[in-house]
Each structure stands twice: as C-alpha cells, then as structure tokens.
Design an enzyme around this catalytic site. Sequence first.
Site, PDB file in Angstrom:
ATOM      1  CG  ASP A 148      32.913  36.803  35.050  1.00 39.04           C
ATOM      2  OD1 ASP A 148      31.779  36.325  35.082  1.00 39.04           O
ATOM      3  OD2 ASP A 148      33.220  37.753  34.304  1.00 39.04           O
ATOM      4  CD  GLU A 166      40.840  36.549  41.773  1.00 42.11           C
ATOM      5  OE1 GLU A 166      40.321  37.548  42.316  1.00 42.11           O
ATOM      6  OE2 GLU A 166      41.277  36.577  40.617  1.00 42.11           O
ATOM      7  CG  ASP A 167      37.593  39.945  42.969  1.00 42.11           C
ATOM      8  OD1 ASP A 167      38.020  38.981  42.281  1.00 42.11           O
ATOM      9  OD2 ASP A 167      37.587  41.112  42.543  1.00 42.11           O
ATOM     10  CG  PHE A 178      29.313  44.267  36.420  1.00 40.75           C
ATOM     11  CD1 PHE A 178      30.244  43.468  35.768  1.00 40.75           C
ATOM     12  CD2 PHE A 178      29.760  45.355  37.154  1.00 40.75           C
ATOM     13  CE1 PHE A 178      31.601  43.752  35.855  1.00 40.75           C
ATOM     14  CE2 PHE A 178      31.116  45.646  37.239  1.00 40.75           C
ATOM     15  CZ  PHE A 178      32.039  44.845  36.583  1.00 40.75           C
ATOM     16  NE  ARG A 237      39.123  48.581  43.151  1.00 38.32           N
ATOM     17  CZ  ARG A 237      39.222  47.538  42.326  1.00 38.32           C
ATOM     18  NH1 ARG A 237      38.730  46.373  42.672  1.00 38.32           N
ATOM     19  NH2 ARG A 237      39.791  47.678  41.150  1.00 38.32           N
TER      20      ARG A 237
HETATM   21  P1  IMP Z   1      37.567  36.139  34.954  1.00 34.79           P
HETATM   22  O1  IMP Z   1      38.952  36.118  34.398  1.00 34.79           O
HETATM   23  O2  IMP Z   1      36.536  36.370  33.886  1.00 34.79           O
HETATM   24  O3  IMP Z   1      37.229  34.961  35.824  1.00 34.79           O
HETATM   25  O4  IMP Z   1      37.450  37.467  35.771  1.00 34.79           O
HETATM   26  C1  IMP Z   1      37.865  37.610  37.027  1.00 34.79           C
HETATM   27  C2  IMP Z   1      37.967  39.074  37.359  1.00 34.79           C
HETATM   28  O5  IMP Z   1      36.989  39.860  36.656  1.00 34.79           O
HETATM   29  C3  IMP Z   1      37.647  39.298  38.803  1.00 34.79           C
HETATM   30  O6  IMP Z   1      38.805  39.130  39.598  1.00 34.79           O
HETATM   31  C4  IMP Z   1      37.112  40.708  38.805  1.00 34.79           C
HETATM   32  O7  IMP Z   1      38.162  41.623  38.896  1.00 34.79           O
HETATM   33  C5  IMP Z   1      36.433  40.856  37.468  1.00 34.79           C
HETATM   34  N1  IMP Z   1      34.969  40.649  37.547  1.00 34.79           N
HETATM   35  C6  IMP Z   1      34.256  39.604  37.100  1.00 34.79           C
HETATM   36  N2  IMP Z   1      32.936  39.745  37.346  1.00 34.79           N
HETATM   37  C7  IMP Z   1      32.811  40.919  38.011  1.00 34.79           C
HETATM   38  C8  IMP Z   1      31.677  41.628  38.559  1.00 34.79           C
HETATM   39  O8  IMP Z   1      30.503  41.202  38.529  1.00 34.79           O
HETATM   40  N3  IMP Z   1      31.972  42.820  39.155  1.00 34.79           N
HETATM   41  C9  IMP Z   1      33.236  43.331  39.244  1.00 34.79           C
HETATM   42  N4  IMP Z   1      34.315  42.699  38.750  1.00 34.79           N
HETATM   43  C10 IMP Z   1      34.103  41.504  38.130  1.00 34.79           C
HETATM   44 MG    MG Z   2      40.002  40.580  40.488  1.00 38.08          MG
END
Ligand code: IMP
Ligand code: MG
Length: 182
Positions: free
Chosen positions: A105, A101-102, A154, A167
């Site tokens: 969050d 995963e990237d 962000f 990206r």
């Molecule tokens: P989560 O479900 O809130 O954990 O979100 C995960 C996804 O939200 C990641 O795979 C990203 O695609 C996106 N995301 C969360 N934080 C960021 C950020 O700071 N920049 C860009 N994308 C983010």
């Molecule tokens: Mg993602």
Amino acid sequence: MEKLITSPNKALITEAQIRARIRELGNQISIDYADQELVLVCVLRGATLFFADLAREISLPLRFEFLQISSYNNSTHPSKDIEFIHTGSDYIKHRNVLIVEDIIDTGHTLNFLLEHLKPLNPKSLKICTLLNKPSRRQVSVHIDYAGFEVPNVFLVGYGLDYAQMYRNLPYIAVIEPFTNSE
Ligand code: IMP
Ligand code: MG
C-alpha cells in the site's frame, strides 16, 4: 461497544481469478529459481492464504518461515509505528529469500522489513505480493512479483482484514469501513 454496520460488497477479484493468477506466479517463480534453494517467508497474518496456495504452485523443495509485522492497529489509517516480530532463526544468511505479502500500500511496511532483512546477508531478497495499490505509495519499493494491481479502495478477504475480520472470504471484496460507537 463498537458495532460494525457495514459488510463487504461482491467480489472485486473472484476465487477463480485468484487461483489462475497464483498458478502463473508459481510457474514463474519455479522457472526463476530452478535448481536453487528458496526460503518462502510468510508475512503474518494477511499473507497466510496466499502463501499456502502459492507454495503449492511452486515446484521446488521450499523452506517456510514466518514473520509478523503490524502497522494498521485495527483501523484503516496507516501508523508509522511498525512492529516487527522475528522468528529468530538463522534462515536468511546466504539463502535465496522470497517475501510473500498480501498487499503493498504505502510501502512503509515492506521498506521497514527490507531494512531489517538486508543486513542478515541473504543470497538474494525478492518480493512477491498478491495485491499492489500503487496510487497510495509513499516510499518507493521494488516489487518482483505482483498478482493484481488494485485501485485506492479498502479491500478484505483472502487474508486481508478489516478490524481482524473477513480474512476467511475466499475472494477479495471492497468494504467501506464505517463504525458506530454505542
Ligand atoms: P503499507 O505499509 O502501507 O504498504 O501497508 C501494508 C499493510 O497494510 C498490508 O500488509 C495490510 O496489512 C495493510 N493494508 C493495506 N491496504 C489494505 C487494504 O485495502 N485492506 C486490508 N489491509 C490493508
Ligand atoms: Mg500485512
């Protein structure tokens, strides 16, 4: 028309820092899965650059799989409506699976993903994320490998987007999302 009136600041995590950390993660993964089969699963689209670089630092004969999940709908606000697109192949059953995963969050995306993959009976299921933003966590998730812990800002670059842009930046930068409707 929506017009972007902001652009990323300078690098929060540089190319050199990313490269060095990925080398460490790759070495660790190579040790942990030594003499075992491993399927590396790329979560599209944010993890693509990380996935490609990480894979080249792992000295095992890997399988590659891809899945798509979308939870952000072109904004910086997480939506609970998570969309899951499965490649449909039987690659998980009785195999060691490492999800790449990237960023983790709130944890909702990963939680959703794990709920879908666990019933497919992997031999093992682990998580490797480049970035971890623990201050935003809403669902607790166990992360096996994490590149960097990041603050509640962000981020864009190295796979991460703002409204599908940036990206391709080779580093990770902070952006203050702000749009102007005309
Ligand atoms: P989560 O479900 O809130 O954990 O979100 C995960 C996804 O939200 C990641 O795979 C990203 O695609 C996106 N995301 C969360 N934080 C960021 C950020 O700071 N920049 C860009 N994308 C983010
Ligand atoms: Mg993602």
